[in-house]
Design a protein around this motif. Structure first.
Motif, PDB file in Angstrom:
ATOM      1  N   LEU A 120     -17.346 -26.468  58.170  1.00 33.09           N
ATOM      2  CA  LEU A 120     -16.344 -26.200  59.195  1.00 33.09           C
ATOM      3  C   LEU A 120     -16.202 -24.703  59.426  1.00 33.09           C
ATOM      4  O   LEU A 120     -16.362 -23.899  58.498  1.00 33.09           O
ATOM      5  CB  LEU A 120     -14.992 -26.789  58.782  1.00 33.09           C
ATOM      6  N   ASP A 121     -15.894 -24.340  60.645  1.00 36.21           N
ATOM      7  CA  ASP A 121     -15.711 -22.941  61.015  1.00 36.21           C
ATOM      8  C   ASP A 121     -14.437 -22.416  60.356  1.00 36.21           C
ATOM      9  O   ASP A 121     -13.354 -22.981  60.535  1.00 36.21           O
ATOM     10  CB  ASP A 121     -15.598 -22.832  62.540  1.00 36.21           C
ATOM     11  N   LEU A 122     -14.530 -21.346  59.615  1.00 36.78           N
ATOM     12  CA  LEU A 122     -13.356 -20.780  58.945  1.00 36.78           C
ATOM     13  C   LEU A 122     -12.532 -19.900  59.875  1.00 36.78           C
ATOM     14  O   LEU A 122     -11.378 -19.570  59.571  1.00 36.78           O
ATOM     15  CB  LEU A 122     -13.781 -19.974  57.713  1.00 36.78           C
ATOM     16  N   GLU A 123     -13.111 -19.516  61.029  1.00 40.11           N
ATOM     17  CA  GLU A 123     -12.406 -18.605  61.931  1.00 40.11           C
ATOM     18  C   GLU A 123     -11.527 -19.338  62.939  1.00 40.11           C
ATOM     19  O   GLU A 123     -10.522 -18.783  63.404  1.00 40.11           O
ATOM     20  CB  GLU A 123     -13.409 -17.715  62.666  1.00 40.11           C
ATOM     21  N   VAL A 124     -11.904 -20.547  63.311  1.00 40.13           N
ATOM     22  CA  VAL A 124     -11.088 -21.318  64.252  1.00 40.13           C
ATOM     23  C   VAL A 124     -10.905 -22.724  63.704  1.00 40.13           C
ATOM     24  O   VAL A 124     -11.731 -23.231  62.949  1.00 40.13           O
ATOM     25  CB  VAL A 124     -11.723 -21.378  65.665  1.00 40.13           C
ATOM     26  N   ASP A 125      -9.814 -23.393  64.090  1.00 40.67           N
ATOM     27  CA  ASP A 125      -9.528 -24.725  63.566  1.00 40.67           C
ATOM     28  C   ASP A 125     -10.502 -25.749  64.162  1.00 40.67           C
ATOM     29  O   ASP A 125     -11.108 -25.512  65.216  1.00 40.67           O
ATOM     30  CB  ASP A 125      -8.087 -25.115  63.849  1.00 40.67           C
ATOM     31  N   PRO A 126     -10.687 -26.895  63.506  1.00 40.86           N
ATOM     32  CA  PRO A 126     -11.705 -27.868  63.927  1.00 40.86           C
ATOM     33  C   PRO A 126     -11.516 -28.410  65.343  1.00 40.86           C
ATOM     34  O   PRO A 126     -12.492 -28.669  66.040  1.00 40.86           O
ATOM     35  CB  PRO A 126     -11.561 -28.995  62.890  1.00 40.86           C
ATOM     36  N   LYS A 127     -10.278 -28.579  65.772  1.00 40.99           N
ATOM     37  CA  LYS A 127     -10.030 -29.097  67.124  1.00 40.99           C
ATOM     38  C   LYS A 127     -10.471 -28.090  68.179  1.00 40.99           C
ATOM     39  O   LYS A 127     -11.113 -28.447  69.181  1.00 40.99           O
ATOM     40  CB  LYS A 127      -8.548 -29.422  67.290  1.00 40.99           C
ATOM     41  N   LEU A 128     -10.153 -26.835  67.941  1.00 38.12           N
ATOM     42  CA  LEU A 128     -10.576 -25.784  68.855  1.00 38.12           C
ATOM     43  C   LEU A 128     -12.091 -25.637  68.821  1.00 38.12           C
ATOM     44  O   LEU A 128     -12.739 -25.453  69.865  1.00 38.12           O
ATOM     45  CB  LEU A 128      -9.899 -24.466  68.486  1.00 38.12           C
ATOM     46  N   ALA A 129     -12.688 -25.727  67.639  1.00 39.74           N
ATOM     47  CA  ALA A 129     -14.142 -25.634  67.515  1.00 39.74           C
ATOM     48  C   ALA A 129     -14.828 -26.746  68.306  1.00 39.74           C
ATOM     49  O   ALA A 129     -15.846 -26.523  68.972  1.00 39.74           O
ATOM     50  CB  ALA A 129     -14.551 -25.699  66.044  1.00 39.74           C
ATOM     51  N   TRP A 130     -14.260 -27.960  68.240  1.00 37.20           N
ATOM     52  CA  TRP A 130     -14.831 -29.081  68.989  1.00 37.20           C
ATOM     53  C   TRP A 130     -14.705 -28.834  70.494  1.00 37.20           C
ATOM     54  O   TRP A 130     -15.640 -29.072  71.257  1.00 37.20           O
ATOM     55  CB  TRP A 130     -14.116 -30.387  68.618  1.00 37.20           C
ATOM     56  N   ALA A 131     -13.546 -28.354  70.933  1.00 35.01           N
ATOM     57  CA  ALA A 131     -13.323 -28.101  72.355  1.00 35.01           C
ATOM     58  C   ALA A 131     -14.260 -27.020  72.881  1.00 35.01           C
ATOM     59  O   ALA A 131     -14.808 -27.125  73.987  1.00 35.01           O
ATOM     60  CB  ALA A 131     -11.859 -27.702  72.593  1.00 35.01           C
ATOM     61  N   LEU A 132     -14.482 -25.979  72.082  1.00 34.36           N
ATOM     62  CA  LEU A 132     -15.389 -24.909  72.486  1.00 34.36           C
ATOM     63  C   LEU A 132     -16.819 -25.418  72.621  1.00 34.36           C
ATOM     64  O   LEU A 132     -17.575 -24.964  73.489  1.00 34.36           O
ATOM     65  CB  LEU A 132     -15.334 -23.759  71.469  1.00 34.36           C
ATOM     66  N   GLY A 133     -17.188 -26.365  71.774  1.00 30.31           N
ATOM     67  CA  GLY A 133     -18.534 -26.927  71.819  1.00 30.31           C
ATOM     68  C   GLY A 133     -18.701 -27.998  72.885  1.00 30.31           C
ATOM     69  O   GLY A 133     -19.812 -28.482  73.105  1.00 30.31           O
ATOM     70  N   ASN A 134     -17.600 -28.364  73.549  1.00 33.45           N
ATOM     71  CA  ASN A 134     -17.639 -29.405  74.586  1.00 33.45           C
ATOM     72  C   ASN A 134     -16.941 -28.912  75.853  1.00 33.45           C
ATOM     73  O   ASN A 134     -16.107 -29.611  76.433  1.00 33.45           O
ATOM     74  CB  ASN A 134     -16.986 -30.690  74.081  1.00 33.45           C
ATOM     75  N   ARG A 135     -17.296 -27.703  76.271  1.00 29.16           N
ATOM     76  CA  ARG A 135     -16.637 -27.090  77.432  1.00 29.16           C
ATOM     77  C   ARG A 135     -16.788 -27.926  78.693  1.00 29.16           C
ATOM     78  O   ARG A 135     -15.961 -27.875  79.598  1.00 29.16           O
ATOM     79  CB  ARG A 135     -17.210 -25.683  77.680  1.00 29.16           C
ATOM     80  N   GLY A 136     -17.847 -28.743  78.750  1.00 28.28           N
ATOM     81  CA  GLY A 136     -18.070 -29.555  79.940  1.00 28.28           C
ATOM     82  C   GLY A 136     -17.006 -30.618  80.162  1.00 28.28           C
ATOM     83  O   GLY A 136     -16.887 -31.157  81.270  1.00 28.28           O
ATOM     84  N   ARG A 137     -16.226 -30.924  79.124  1.00 23.98           N
ATOM     85  CA  ARG A 137     -15.169 -31.944  79.246  1.00 23.98           C
ATOM     86  C   ARG A 137     -13.853 -31.357  79.741  1.00 23.98           C
ATOM     87  O   ARG A 137     -12.882 -32.094  79.932  1.00 23.98           O
ATOM     88  CB  ARG A 137     -14.932 -32.605  77.901  1.00 23.98           C
TER      89      ARG A 137
END
Length: 402
Positions: free
Chosen positions: A302-319
């Motif tokens: 898991l990314d230590l710099e951003v929380d998992p929900k934000l990390a998922w959203a950043l990786g799914n910008r198309g949604r």
């Protein structure tokens, strides 16, 4: 008092003592204790109530030699042991002084798992029947103990737990060869079955029995072995679906004196433990599937710099962006900055009127996180690529820590 100092300190490595999920016992007719009162805070319920617990081991003597445990048989630590009567007396007297509202009881293994479990059952049975104690009790079941003893314990406690210890069966075999992963899973399955059976009304009484009404939980040690976050969360997802657990607790490994050379010399970052709890929360309350959470990891971590929900959203910008006035509940739950309560408020409020940007803040949304991912009446975000947006969030977080 010397015993208490030793055995309360020895219990601090067990994180699974939260008291969420219990139901208030009927206090009519006298009795002591209540899970609804207030006192010294040791654990938090989901509604924010402080629950004070006497958290101790019955003994830190142990015949097992688990490499990761400070109380292992080969460890050179000061030992102590409470009698059944001493634990009962401590619990009652601490409650009378308003120090506690309940008891979290675990133990090292003395003589045999059955002998240890027998004493622990005597403690909770004496508290409930002889001393009319109505407070919260969480009991840590002993691996390898007779299923009948564990079943009896469940009649007197609010929560039972069996520690899975490590994320993989192979790691458990390597570091705790005297513990059997199959045995641990069987104990969990038995508890699940007893909880399910107790919830069914009988023909004779037309009422259900009370068996561990706050369910069961477990704990995994993080960072003692080479398991990455994806493997840990996969194991948690399997435990939730297979055994109906209320909660999996994650405990960052703490290096201990004279430990095995196979164990790490430094403690993993506490932020890793925190991120695992956040990811676990997404699976339990935000309808995220395990594979969705895993997709937000990098090399299994898991990314230590951003929380998992934000990390998922950043990786799914198309949604994104999501129209808050039209999106379904499951879509809104994936918006960073939207909690479950905020989503419910949005769904209720938008029936009355079309929501604007300022309305969302009043409904509890964290707009600092949410605004790049939503559209509302009078608001459309400026689209940024994943890296640009991530850099902005990381920089903002670092500034807030200064």
């Amino acid at each position: 008092m010397q015993k208490l100092q030793i055995l309360s300190d020895a219990a601090k490595y067990d994180a699974s003592c939260a008291s969420s999920g219990t139901t208030k016992r009927n206090s009519s007719g006298g009795g002591l204790g209540s899970t609804e009162g207030r006192g010294i805070c040791h654990a938090y319920a989901p509604d924010g109530r402080c629950i004070s617990l006497l958290k101790i081991l019955m003994t830190n003597f142990c015949t097992f030699d688990c490499a990761f445990c400070i109380n292992r048989a080969s460890s050179n630590v000061e030992r102590a042991r409470f009698s059944v009567e001493e634990v009962v007396s401590l619990t009652i007297e601490f409650y009378r002084r308003n120090y506690i509202e309940g008891l979290f009881l675990s133990s090292g293994i003395i003589k045999s798992p059955d002998k240890t479990m027998e004493d622990m059952v005597r403690i909770v049975k004496t508290l409930r029947i002889d001393r009319a104690f109505k407070g919260y009790i969480h009991l840590k079941a002993i691996p390898g103990a007779s299923p009948k003893l564990v079943e009896e314990a469940g009649l007197y406690v609010d929560r039972l737990s069996v520690n899975i210890e490590l994320p993989s069966d192979q790691s458990l075999q390597n570091f705790a060869p005297e513990k059997d992963a199959v045995e641990i899973k069987k104990a969990m399955a038995d508890i699940k079955g007893s909880i399910a059976s107790a919830s069914e009304k009988t023909l004779q009484t037309k009422r259900s029995k009370t068996f561990a009404p706050a369910g069961q939980s477990t704990q995994m040690i993080v960072g003692a072995d080479a398991s990455n976050d994806t493997l840990i969360l996969q194991r948690s997802a399997s435990l939730y679906s297979g055994y109906g657990l209320r909660r999996v607790y994650y405990s960052a490994f703490s290096p201990i004196p004279d430990s095995s050379k196979a164990l790490p010399l430094i403690k993993p970052p506490l932020m890793r433990e925190h991120r695992l709890y956040q990811a676990d929360w997404l699976m339990r309350f935000y309808d995220f599937r395990f594979d969705e959470v895993a997709s937000a990891t990098k090399d299994g971590m898991l990314d230590l710099e951003v929380d998992p929900k934000l990390a998922w959203a950043l990786g799914n910008r198309g949604r994104f962006p999501v129209d808050v006035n039209r999106a379904a509940r499951e879509v809104l739950l994936r918006v960073p900055g939207f909690g479950t309560r905020t989503v419910e408020r949005i769904l209720s409020a938008r029936v009355i009127k079309s929501l604007a940007y300022d309305d969302l803040a009043r409904l509890g949304a964290v707009m600092k996180k949410a605004k790049p991912f939503i559209s509302a009446r009078g608001w459309s975000p400026r689209m940024l690529d994943e890296e640009g947006l991530r850099s902005r969030f990381v920089a903002s977080q670092q500034l807030s820590l200064l």
